[in-house]
Design an enzyme around this catalytic site. Structure first.
Site, PDB file in Angstrom:
ATOM      1  N   ASP A  92      46.933  -1.610  42.178  1.00  0.00           N
ATOM      2  CA  ASP A  92      46.280  -2.673  42.932  1.00  0.00           C
ATOM      3  C   ASP A  92      45.534  -1.989  44.085  1.00  0.00           C
ATOM      4  O   ASP A  92      44.864  -0.991  43.853  1.00  0.00           O
ATOM      5  CB  ASP A  92      47.297  -3.718  43.401  1.00  0.00           C
ATOM      6  CG  ASP A  92      46.653  -5.079  43.649  1.00  0.00           C
ATOM      7  OD1 ASP A  92      45.874  -5.512  42.780  1.00  0.00           O
ATOM      8  OD2 ASP A  92      46.924  -5.689  44.678  1.00  0.00           O
ATOM      9  N   ASP A 102      47.058   0.470  37.248  1.00  0.00           N
ATOM     10  CA  ASP A 102      46.620   0.869  38.583  1.00  0.00           C
ATOM     11  C   ASP A 102      47.656   0.426  39.608  1.00  0.00           C
ATOM     12  O   ASP A 102      48.634  -0.243  39.277  1.00  0.00           O
ATOM     13  CB  ASP A 102      45.261   0.231  38.903  1.00  0.00           C
ATOM     14  CG  ASP A 102      45.317  -1.281  38.804  1.00  0.00           C
ATOM     15  OD1 ASP A 102      45.755  -1.924  39.786  1.00  0.00           O
ATOM     16  OD2 ASP A 102      44.951  -1.847  37.745  1.00  0.00           O
TER      17      ASP A 102
END
Length: 289
Positions: free
Chosen positions: A211, A209
């Site tokens: 973040d 991802d």
């Protein structure tokens, strides 16, 4: 140099390998408490392997609840010479998209609730962490990833946070300003302890991802992370299978000196050392004690 035994710390998606022969789970006792799980032993293309589920099978342990000292001590006790740490992480850069593997070379440790050293009162030691990752392992991992067509970036700084919550946006932006590339919750104090145990160590940070800094990916949620993790698991298995034969050919000492990290680290005078502390360090520091 002892016969190479490759330790892999990661999740079930990493150690469920086709071709692993003579598989058996072994319970290893450690004076530092219970490791995360038993160790899966076996041979992969003739190379001895030891797999340790970092969070335990079924992901029972939180990042702060892992007994990192017992994990590294247990791997040392079964003769592990090289550790491949495979873990999920968030990305701080656009080009490090989910699915990218980052061969980390530096760390910033922002954890605060974990025991970070085998040494302390009774036997003090200061180990250099200037170069925390074994460049020999990094070189081999990078080439193996390229050969397997895995998106890979060599080099980067891993910010280790305490967790288990993900970052606030302010924290995420701060860590980007520091020049970090990825963020995770498990590689510290793991890397420090591997260094103290004189085991060559390398991190494969698998991006899941962005973040929470990215304007198009503002929120990190577990469902999204797990979806990407499933895809990364197959890549991780392929990477381990590709790199294992190369690591098994090592004959000489580590050129970076990882296997002699304690040579000038012990500072407590021999007559002042605690017998109790020394007894616990029979595996970790037996070479210098």
């Amino acid at each position: 140099m002892n016969k190479p035994i490759i330790g892999v710390i990661g999740g079930s998606g990493v150690y469920d390998l086709d071709g692993l022969e003579n598989k058996r789970w072994e319970a290893i006792e450690s004076p530092f408490g219970e490791p995360s799980d038993e160790i899966l032993r076996g041979a992969l293309q003739g190379v001895e392997m030891a797999f340790l589920p970092r969070h335990g099978r079924g992901h029972r342990l939180s990042p702060s609840g892992i007994n990192y000292k017992a994990n590294i001590d247990a791997l040392k006790r079964v003769g592990v010479t090289d550790i491949l740490s495979v873990s999920a992480c968030g990305s701080f850069e656009d080009q490090l998209a989910p699915g990218t593997f980052v061969i980390v070379d530096q760390f910033i440790d922002r954890t605060f609730a974990r025991e970070k050293s085998f040494f302390g009162n009774g036997l003090v030691a200061h180990v250099s962490m200037a170069e925390p990752v074994c460049s020999r392992l990094g070189d081999m991992l990078e080439q193996a990833a390229i050969n397997e067509d895995i998106p890979v970036v060599r080099g980067g700084t891993y910010l280790a946070m305490e967790g288990p919550q993900f970052s606030s946006r302010a924290e995420s932006e701060l860590y980007r300003q520091w020049g970090c590339q990825v963020i995770g919750m498990t590689n510290m104090p793991e890397a420090k302890l591997a260094r103290e145990a004189e085991i060559c160590y390398a991190t494969v940070a698998m991006v899941t991802d962005y973040d929470c800094w990215h304007p198009d990916h503002a929120h990190v949620d577990v469902a999204t992370v797990i979806e990407v993790l499933i895809g990364n698991s197959e890549k991780a298995r392929n990477l381990v299978k590709a790199v294992a034969p190369k690591l098994g050919k090592r004959e000489d000492s580590c050129p970076q000196g990882c296997d002699h990290a304690l040579d000038n680290a012990l500072i407590t005078a021999p007559e002042a050392r605690s017998a109790d502390v020394i007894s616990k360090l029979d595996a970790v520091a037996g070479r210098v004690l």
